[in-house]
Design a protein around this motif. Structure first.
Motif, PDB file in Angstrom:
ATOM      1  N   ASP A  45       0.447  -9.499  11.570  1.00  0.00           N
ATOM      2  CA  ASP A  45       1.103  -8.193  11.501  1.00  0.00           C
ATOM      3  C   ASP A  45       2.556  -8.331  11.060  1.00  0.00           C
ATOM      4  N   LEU A  46       3.247  -9.347  11.601  1.00  0.00           N
ATOM      5  CA  LEU A  46       4.647  -9.571  11.248  1.00  0.00           C
ATOM      6  C   LEU A  46       4.794  -9.825   9.751  1.00  0.00           C
ATOM      7  N   ALA A  47       3.939 -10.685   9.213  1.00  0.00           N
ATOM      8  CA  ALA A  47       4.004 -11.008   7.787  1.00  0.00           C
ATOM      9  C   ALA A  47       3.604  -9.811   6.930  1.00  0.00           C
ATOM     10  N   LEU A  48       2.574  -9.087   7.349  1.00  0.00           N
ATOM     11  CA  LEU A  48       2.143  -7.900   6.606  1.00  0.00           C
ATOM     12  C   LEU A  48       3.245  -6.850   6.547  1.00  0.00           C
ATOM     13  N   ASN A  49       3.870  -6.597   7.687  1.00  0.00           N
ATOM     14  CA  ASN A  49       4.922  -5.581   7.733  1.00  0.00           C
ATOM     15  C   ASN A  49       6.095  -5.947   6.841  1.00  0.00           C
ATOM     16  N   ASN A  50       6.379  -7.249   6.745  1.00  0.00           N
ATOM     17  CA  ASN A  50       7.475  -7.660   5.878  1.00  0.00           C
ATOM     18  C   ASN A  50       7.150  -7.395   4.411  1.00  0.00           C
ATOM     19  N   VAL A  51       5.900  -7.679   4.012  1.00  0.00           N
ATOM     20  CA  VAL A  51       5.501  -7.391   2.631  1.00  0.00           C
ATOM     21  C   VAL A  51       5.582  -5.893   2.359  1.00  0.00           C
ATOM     22  N   LEU A  52       5.103  -5.084   3.290  1.00  0.00           N
ATOM     23  CA  LEU A  52       5.141  -3.631   3.118  1.00  0.00           C
ATOM     24  C   LEU A  52       6.579  -3.138   2.996  1.00  0.00           C
ATOM     25  N   ALA A  53       7.493  -3.756   3.772  1.00  0.00           N
ATOM     26  CA  ALA A  53       8.896  -3.368   3.686  1.00  0.00           C
ATOM     27  C   ALA A  53       9.471  -3.711   2.318  1.00  0.00           C
ATOM     28  N   GLN A  54       9.070  -4.854   1.756  1.00  0.00           N
ATOM     29  CA  GLN A  54       9.551  -5.243   0.432  1.00  0.00           C
ATOM     30  C   GLN A  54       9.096  -4.270  -0.644  1.00  0.00           C
ATOM     31  N   TYR A  55       7.913  -3.703  -0.450  1.00  0.00           N
ATOM     32  CA  TYR A  55       7.350  -2.809  -1.460  1.00  0.00           C
ATOM     33  C   TYR A  55       7.572  -1.335  -1.102  1.00  0.00           C
ATOM     34  N   ALA A  56       8.520  -1.054  -0.223  1.00  0.00           N
ATOM     35  CA  ALA A  56       8.797   0.336   0.145  1.00  0.00           C
ATOM     36  C   ALA A  56       9.130   1.146  -1.107  1.00  0.00           C
ATOM     37  N   GLY A  57       8.433   2.264  -1.299  1.00  0.00           N
ATOM     38  CA  GLY A  57       8.610   3.087  -2.489  1.00  0.00           C
ATOM     39  C   GLY A  57       7.763   2.646  -3.659  1.00  0.00           C
ATOM     40  N   ARG A  58       7.131   1.470  -3.552  1.00  0.00           N
ATOM     41  CA  ARG A  58       6.258   0.959  -4.621  1.00  0.00           C
ATOM     42  C   ARG A  58       4.891   0.588  -4.062  1.00  0.00           C
ATOM     43  N   GLU A  59       4.470   1.311  -3.033  1.00  0.00           N
ATOM     44  CA  GLU A  59       3.215   0.968  -2.359  1.00  0.00           C
ATOM     45  C   GLU A  59       2.015   1.011  -3.299  1.00  0.00           C
ATOM     46  N   ASP A  60       2.120   1.805  -4.382  1.00  0.00           N
ATOM     47  CA  ASP A  60       0.990   1.909  -5.302  1.00  0.00           C
ATOM     48  C   ASP A  60       0.728   0.597  -6.039  1.00  0.00           C
ATOM     49  N   GLN A  61       1.691  -0.342  -6.010  1.00  0.00           N
ATOM     50  CA  GLN A  61       1.497  -1.639  -6.655  1.00  0.00           C
ATOM     51  C   GLN A  61       0.712  -2.616  -5.780  1.00  0.00           C
ATOM     52  N   LEU A  62       0.573  -2.274  -4.509  1.00  0.00           N
ATOM     53  CA  LEU A  62      -0.123  -3.161  -3.589  1.00  0.00           C
ATOM     54  C   LEU A  62      -1.632  -2.906  -3.619  1.00  0.00           C
ATOM     55  N   PRO A  63      -2.425  -3.932  -3.329  1.00  0.00           N
ATOM     56  CA  PRO A  63      -3.868  -3.737  -3.232  1.00  0.00           C
ATOM     57  C   PRO A  63      -4.207  -2.996  -1.945  1.00  0.00           C
ATOM     58  N   PRO A  64      -5.461  -2.580  -1.754  1.00  0.00           N
ATOM     59  CA  PRO A  64      -5.859  -1.991  -0.475  1.00  0.00           C
ATOM     60  C   PRO A  64      -5.492  -2.913   0.675  1.00  0.00           C
ATOM     61  N   ARG A  65      -5.256  -2.338   1.851  1.00  0.00           N
ATOM     62  CA  ARG A  65      -4.732  -3.105   2.976  1.00  0.00           C
ATOM     63  C   ARG A  65      -5.614  -4.307   3.310  1.00  0.00           C
ATOM     64  N   GLU A  66      -6.930  -4.152   3.220  1.00  0.00           N
ATOM     65  CA  GLU A  66      -7.814  -5.271   3.575  1.00  0.00           C
ATOM     66  C   GLU A  66      -7.595  -6.458   2.631  1.00  0.00           C
ATOM     67  N   ILE A  67      -7.402  -6.171   1.333  1.00  0.00           N
ATOM     68  CA  ILE A  67      -7.159  -7.256   0.380  1.00  0.00           C
ATOM     69  C   ILE A  67      -5.780  -7.868   0.612  1.00  0.00           C
ATOM     70  N   LEU A  68      -4.782  -7.024   0.853  1.00  0.00           N
ATOM     71  CA  LEU A  68      -3.437  -7.526   1.142  1.00  0.00           C
ATOM     72  C   LEU A  68      -3.444  -8.400   2.392  1.00  0.00           C
ATOM     73  N   GLN A  69      -4.155  -7.959   3.411  1.00  0.00           N
ATOM     74  CA  GLN A  69      -4.237  -8.744   4.645  1.00  0.00           C
ATOM     75  C   GLN A  69      -4.859 -10.103   4.382  1.00  0.00           C
ATOM     76  N   ARG A  70      -5.889 -10.134   3.533  1.00  0.00           N
ATOM     77  CA  ARG A  70      -6.531 -11.399   3.205  1.00  0.00           C
ATOM     78  C   ARG A  70      -5.567 -12.326   2.475  1.00  0.00           C
TER      79      ARG A  70
END
Length: 435
Positions: A45-70
């Motif tokens: 969770d800690l690592a995931l939240n950090n990635v999400l914070a880095q992509y704040a405002g650009r969430e559409d560039q991230l894969p679905p949460r399950e793929i990102l978590q993997r």
């Protein structure tokens, strides 16, 4: 804090939470077993939240949460394997080194260490977690350095050839990798080919940016950075791509091409011209020194070096005193002679002492990691090091290119040999993957 040190925290959190497994609450859920240790939900969770914070405002560039978590979990697995291997090889990082790293991070962000600690707390990250992250990142760096020293070599002929073909151009590149295992079966190759062709099709149709496709589909360790490879000269680009890159326009693609790691797509992001290195000269010093090692009794070593310095002040010949008393076995028989060297060659403390003397001057006793020293500066000269610098820079570039390929292969081998049991997502439903 996210705006101040987010890039560093991304590396630290994604490269450094394996040790955290021992420090969390007993009810924390296990999401992966890696050999004889575990990764916990809180770490993920800690690592995931950090990635999400880095992509704040650009969430559409991230894969679905399950793929990102993997993807993030796979990075944590690799971190654990690297730190475990570092421990097996006797690689260590001391508390003082971590303190120095924290001081440097604080200084880079115009903070004191106490202010950095307060900012971490306000962002919800404990100082102990931050230190553990730093320790594991430094261990991973040390392991990579050890690997480079033992596995990577660059010949003078390679340096000559690269210098002869140097163009003065640099290329900003990004890539997407569809990995294949060593000894891939025809079915695995066909599946990989189908996947890379599908990604290429999306890019050709303009349905996705290259960076977004890298984040979502690439198997490369830098996928979450959009596949960014940074600026490179031709000698730092794999031969399979180098000739083609020179003919591309910004934004154009190369590939797919099958390489040692699998199928790759490469994008030329930008180009720039670099001036050829201007003539450079450095100050070199010739000096003698006397070393007294502490060997557990620093007071005795200090008393001994003070006595030797007093003898020299009283008229004793420096070279003779060095021959009789120095603990440096390499220079002792030569009267402490070190030859010509640059200021940083023997470390900052030693260099500062030499630079602060006049020719013929003798320093007061001073201490480095090696022990207590006295140094006598003999003479100084300016030396043209332009060609040496060019060769050293080229050797470094070639070595980095080789290291990238070999290191990624090493990580794949280490991952394949490990026992890894994933207990979250689709991989858990499939029973994980033991190595």
């Amino acid at each position: 804090m996210k705006t101040l040190i987010a890039p560093f925290l991304a590396a630290a959190l994604l490269l450094g939470t394996a040790a955290h497994a021992q420090q969390v609450q007993p009810l924390d859920r296990i999401v992966a077993v890696v050999d004889e240790d575990v990764i916990l939900q809180s770490e993920l969770d800690l690592a995931l939240n950090n990635v999400l914070a880095q992509y704040a405002g650009r969430e559409d560039q991230l894969p679905p949460r399950e793929i990102l978590q993997r993807q993030v979990l796979e990075r944590l697995v690799l971190v654990h394997l690297q730190t475990a291997r570092a421990g097996e090889m006797g690689v260590r990082v001391g508390d003082e080194e971590i303190d120095n790293a924290i001081s440097n991070i604080a200084a880079q962000n115009r903070l004191t260490p106490d202010q950095l600690r307060q900012q971490l707390a306000s962002d919800g990250m404990s100082y102990d977690d931050f230190r553990r992250s730093l320790r594991d990142e430094l261990l991973s760096q040390r392991l990579r350095q050890r690997f480079a020293q033992t596995r990577i070599s660059v010949s003078e002929a390679e340096v000559d050839a690269a210098l002869a073909s140097q163009t003065g151009e640099q290329y900003h590149l990004a890539h997407i990798l569809v990995a294949l295992p060593d000894g891939a079966t025809p079915e695995q190759i066909a599946t990989g080919q189908q996947k890379i062709d599908g990604i290429k099709g999306l890019l050709d149709k303009g349905e996705m940016t290259f960076a977004a496709a890298a984040v979502r589909y690439s198997d490369s360790p830098n996928a979450l950075e959009g596949g960014d490879l940074g600026w490179r000269s031709l000698d730092e680009i794999p031969a399979a791509f180098a000739n083609t890159i020179r003919t591309l326009q910004k934004g154009q693609l190369v590939g797919p091409i099958r390489g040692p790691s699998g199928f790759q797509l490469l994008q030329l992001v930008d180009t720039r011209s670099t001036d050829q290195a201007a003539a450079q000269s450095v100050t070199q010093y010739r000096a003698r020194h006397i070393l007294v090692r502490s060997e557990g009794d620093d007071d005795a070593a200090k008393a001994r070096i003070d006595t030797l310095r007093a003898r020299i002040a009283g008229g004793a010949d420096f070279a003779e005193v060095a021959k009789e008393n120095s603990d440096d076995t390499f220079s002792k028989d030569k009267g402490g002679e070190l030859g010509w060297f640059t200021q940083d060659q023997f470390g900052p403390e030693f260099g500062a002492q030499v630079a602060g003397l006049q020719d013929g001057g003798v320093s007061a006793p001073f201490k480095t990691q090696a022990g207590w020293h006295i140094v006598q500066r003999e003479e100084t000269r300016q030396t043209d090091v332009t060609d040496d610098n060019r060769r050293a820079q080229m050797r470094e570039r070639i070595g980095q290119r080789k290291l990238e390929d070999e290191w990624n292969r090493f990580l794949r081998e280490m991952r394949g040999e490990a026992y890894v049991d994933i207990r979250t997502g689709n991989q858990a439903a499939a029973g994980g993957n033991g190595g």
